[in-house]
Design a protein around this motif. Sequence first.
Motif, mmCIF file in Angstrom:
data_model
loop_
_atom_site.group_PDB
_atom_site.id
_atom_site.type_symbol
_atom_site.label_atom_id
_atom_site.label_comp_id
_atom_site.label_asym_id
_atom_site.label_seq_id
_atom_site.Cartn_x
_atom_site.Cartn_y
_atom_site.Cartn_z
ATOM 1 N N HIS B 27 0.819 -1.208 0.000
ATOM 2 C CA HIS B 27 0.000 0.000 0.000
ATOM 3 C C HIS B 27 0.858 1.265 0.000
ATOM 4 O O HIS B 27 2.011 1.246 0.379
ATOM 5 C CB HIS B 27 -0.912 0.013 1.240
ATOM 6 C CG HIS B 27 -1.734 -1.222 1.378
ATOM 7 N ND1 HIS B 27 -2.639 -1.616 0.432
ATOM 8 C CD2 HIS B 27 -1.765 -2.172 2.350
ATOM 9 C CE1 HIS B 27 -3.203 -2.755 0.806
ATOM 10 N NE2 HIS B 27 -2.681 -3.120 1.960
ATOM 11 N N THR B 28 0.234 2.368 -0.431
ATOM 12 C CA THR B 28 0.920 3.659 -0.403
ATOM 13 C C THR B 28 0.663 4.311 0.947
ATOM 14 O O THR B 28 -0.492 4.428 1.363
ATOM 15 C CB THR B 28 0.333 4.580 -1.500
ATOM 16 O OG1 THR B 28 0.343 3.850 -2.721
ATOM 17 C CG2 THR B 28 1.123 5.863 -1.625
ATOM 18 N N THR B 29 1.712 4.718 1.626
ATOM 19 C CA THR B 29 1.511 5.356 2.927
ATOM 20 C C THR B 29 1.923 6.818 2.865
ATOM 21 O O THR B 29 3.025 7.147 2.427
ATOM 22 C CB THR B 29 2.367 4.648 4.000
ATOM 23 O OG1 THR B 29 2.044 3.265 3.986
ATOM 24 C CG2 THR B 29 2.080 5.205 5.386
ATOM 25 N N LEU B 30 1.004 7.694 3.258
ATOM 26 C CA LEU B 30 1.329 9.110 3.364
ATOM 27 C C LEU B 30 1.357 9.458 4.840
ATOM 28 O O LEU B 30 0.345 9.313 5.528
ATOM 29 C CB LEU B 30 0.273 9.964 2.643
ATOM 30 C CG LEU B 30 -0.004 9.622 1.170
ATOM 31 C CD1 LEU B 30 -1.128 10.497 0.625
ATOM 32 C CD2 LEU B 30 1.257 9.814 0.338
ATOM 33 N N PHE B 31 2.508 9.886 5.331
ATOM 34 C CA PHE B 31 2.633 10.186 6.760
ATOM 35 C C PHE B 31 2.746 11.694 6.967
ATOM 36 O O PHE B 31 3.549 12.365 6.328
ATOM 37 C CB PHE B 31 3.863 9.475 7.332
ATOM 38 C CG PHE B 31 4.028 9.701 8.807
ATOM 39 C CD1 PHE B 31 3.305 8.949 9.719
ATOM 40 C CD2 PHE B 31 4.898 10.689 9.281
ATOM 41 C CE1 PHE B 31 3.439 9.160 11.089
ATOM 42 C CE2 PHE B 31 5.038 10.907 10.645
ATOM 43 C CZ PHE B 31 4.303 10.139 11.550
ATOM 44 N N PHE B 32 1.899 12.206 7.845
ATOM 45 C CA PHE B 32 1.981 13.624 8.223
ATOM 46 C C PHE B 32 2.105 13.686 9.734
ATOM 47 O O PHE B 32 1.550 12.843 10.437
ATOM 48 C CB PHE B 32 0.698 14.365 7.810
ATOM 49 C CG PHE B 32 0.451 14.352 6.330
ATOM 50 C CD1 PHE B 32 1.097 15.247 5.490
ATOM 51 C CD2 PHE B 32 -0.422 13.434 5.760
ATOM 52 C CE1 PHE B 32 0.869 15.244 4.121
ATOM 53 C CE2 PHE B 32 -0.648 13.419 4.393
ATOM 54 C CZ PHE B 32 -0.006 14.326 3.572
ATOM 55 N N SER B 33 2.808 14.695 10.233
ATOM 56 C CA SER B 33 2.904 14.762 11.686
ATOM 57 C C SER B 33 1.659 15.440 12.262
ATOM 58 O O SER B 33 1.354 15.315 13.429
ATOM 59 C CB SER B 33 4.156 15.534 12.100
ATOM 60 O OG SER B 33 4.158 16.777 11.451
ATOM 61 N N ASP B 34 0.906 16.088 11.385
ATOM 62 C CA ASP B 34 -0.195 16.917 11.827
ATOM 63 C C ASP B 34 -1.550 16.272 11.484
ATOM 64 O O ASP B 34 -1.777 15.862 10.351
ATOM 65 C CB ASP B 34 -0.033 18.252 11.075
ATOM 66 C CG ASP B 34 -0.945 19.317 11.608
ATOM 67 O OD1 ASP B 34 -1.509 19.100 12.695
ATOM 68 O OD2 ASP B 34 -1.100 20.348 10.931
ATOM 69 N N LEU B 35 -2.450 16.176 12.470
ATOM 70 C CA LEU B 35 -3.758 15.569 12.236
ATOM 71 C C LEU B 35 -4.577 16.357 11.212
ATOM 72 O O LEU B 35 -5.257 15.777 10.369
ATOM 73 C CB LEU B 35 -4.528 15.442 13.566
ATOM 74 C CG LEU B 35 -5.954 14.893 13.503
ATOM 75 C CD1 LEU B 35 -6.015 13.556 12.777
ATOM 76 C CD2 LEU B 35 -6.505 14.716 14.914
#
Lengths: 427, 129
Positions: B27-35
Amino acid sequence: MQLELGKIHIKDVEFGEENKVENGLLTIDKEALLHKIKDDHRIESIDLEIVRPGDNVRIMPVKDVIEPRCKIEGGDVFPGFVGSEDLVGSGKTIALSGVSVVTTGGIVGFQEGIIDMSGPGADYTPFSKLINIVITCEVKDNIKSHIHEEVLRLIGLTAAKYIGEAGKTCDPDEVKTYTHSPLLEACELGGDLPKVGYVYMLQTQGLLHDTYVYGVDAKEILPTIISPTEVMDGAIVSGNCVSACDKNATYFHQNNPIIDELFARDGIDLNFVATIITNENVTLADKERSSSYTARLAEKIGLDAAIVSQEGFGNPDADLIMNCKKLEDKGIKTVLTTDEYAGRDGASQSLADSTPEADAVVTAGNANEVIELPPMERVIGHVRFANKIAGGFDGSLAEDGSITVEIQAITGATNELGFNKLTARGY
Amino acid sequence: MAQNKEKVLTIITNNPLVKSESILTEHTTLFFSDLDKVLTKARDLIHQGYTLITHPLAGSVKPWANPYRTVLLEENEQLNMRSLEIMENSLQKYDQFKNDLEENSSEKLNESIREDYQLIDYDLIKELI
């Protein structure tokens, strides 16, 4: 199907040499009970205490509340867990009324669930009116959360069954017989009365949000039909530890007030023909499937109307609304029972989803209302959780031991089956 | 639980536990530190034709008490109105509880409580990835 439910009114509880009920006094052999429930290598320590209405005591965090019951005829209580696999819901059952088993334990760091036995908080929980046998249990350090939940669940059910058996040889103070007829017979008996069903939504969102039916994890089921008398015998068991105010503790399943009221009015102004259990899962595909299947079952049964009760809030609001819309689309009138998250001032939108068909909705209260709970002389359980309970916020726990929280933190405060007594009034 | 195993999903998350598990999948994972970013990115993708696989509101933990959130989406061709409706409703609830969430922000939580919140969020979607 017929269930004879006998209730023994318990007036007091004490620890003693044997398990028995005499003139409303329940005596529990503490050592024997501890012996029965502590035989699990995952347990570090375990203890039992009795608390009574009016005591200066706070219990937290509460995991589950269970009414002690036993079967005289027709299987075992809590089938699939501590009893045999025989189906329940018929024969004879004895309930020890006025008393409950409360399990406590901090399964995760922010867990809630407060029962105050006196003071302003006591008004918000139905369990402050019961004599509670509280089990405090700690598990070993390396135990994962889901195993911890399972350990506490089994301890609670085992204890409730064991204590319930004290009533086996007693004559109950009141006996009520519940008859749930086969569908065709029920339709004939009811004549022209509207055929009403109950759609019973069960919280099934995974870790700490699970409910079990005959021992089966309800997130894996297709909606199905259950006899309301099976529910009274513990066919539905709670594994739900979060959102204290509106989770359905096992006690609520055993004493579901919607089922009780439907039975009371059956044959008078409605014909109570079926109870459908359905789940509240995480994915939208699951939500669509379960709500479609619920509506199809209701249509097949030929319901004219349905009462739909929710458990929890937030993401399950979507399940509630899907159930409503799909039932109404089939011409089945619905009444929804839920609670609200309308902000501390009550001014915000209450649910996370809506539909024009949801035009008959009963609320059990606004869970965001703030309350101050004064300090108690004694706290049973784990006070270190006070600062991190849901509904709590930074500085919730004052130095004197008082807690400022939203009523969400109080067990059963906005119970969506309508067990509690909060209401809304317009001025 | 729905079986989505054969589908390639887009995972948008601010949960380090989800990131460490999903990075090993197809799967493609997009990680952000901000909700905030997690939710607005999910909304933007829905406008581009993605469909919601999971509901963006948390389970019964107070709507926005959990500072970690993971949303699963699947790429599609057409705008899915139902997904957009659910996403917009969820954003509205998010705005309502934003202040509470800030009081409970991840920097203020101690390590073990942070891990518990991450675990709850991860558990909701683990069977799908």
